[in-house]
Design a protein around this motif. Sequence first.
Motif: not given
Length: 221
Positions: A162-168, A190-191
């Motif tokens: 799982s990953h946030g698209i706005a991760d800086g 699974e992404f």
Amino acid sequence: MASSAANRSFILWLHGLGDSGPANEPIKTLFTSPLFTNTRWSFPSAPSQPVTCNYGASMPSWFNIHEIPITSNSPTDESTLLKAVQKVHSMIDKELTAGTDPKNVFVCGFSQGGALTLASVLLYPRTLGGGAVFSGWVPFSSTSSIIEQITQEAKRTPILWSHGIADGTVLFEAGQAGPPFLQQIGISCEFKAYPGLAHSINDQELKCLESWIKSRLQSSS
């Protein structure tokens, strides 16, 4: 009682850089299903050690990180990573010795803990219940000898990413590079991408984790 050992599960949570295990303990309160009544949770804390991206100053860290933000091409530090993996493996071994079925063992982690989760489940010689990576990255290169050490059993351990698209901090591209990398070595993943989510973990991700683990607990009981 043999039956309670058979139903027992173990969830190991690995925190991110500069954090602590106890600070993450509230996560378990979201796991409200009766299937988790026999779950043993563990929230270990990383040792304090010098970190290159922190100008060499010491902070709680599982392994050395060279730069932040982390991109899909950031340099890796495999020797310190492998030391951390050994620590995680000894925690898993202890749990299996106590009678827990390896398929009821789940390793989860956020950020640096997510990268360590990935390396730990890939290098563990048996099939585990699953590895869940939140805002993590692949902490070794595609030419690394680590890849040759991944057993067929380990390749059967399911991975949730799982990953946030706005991760800086750990850029989304670093997370996105994970599943194709795993696919290449024969591991299914699974992404899940979370729009608007920065470098943090939200309740939606944790609810998804709960049902993901739940479905695997049921299939192994």
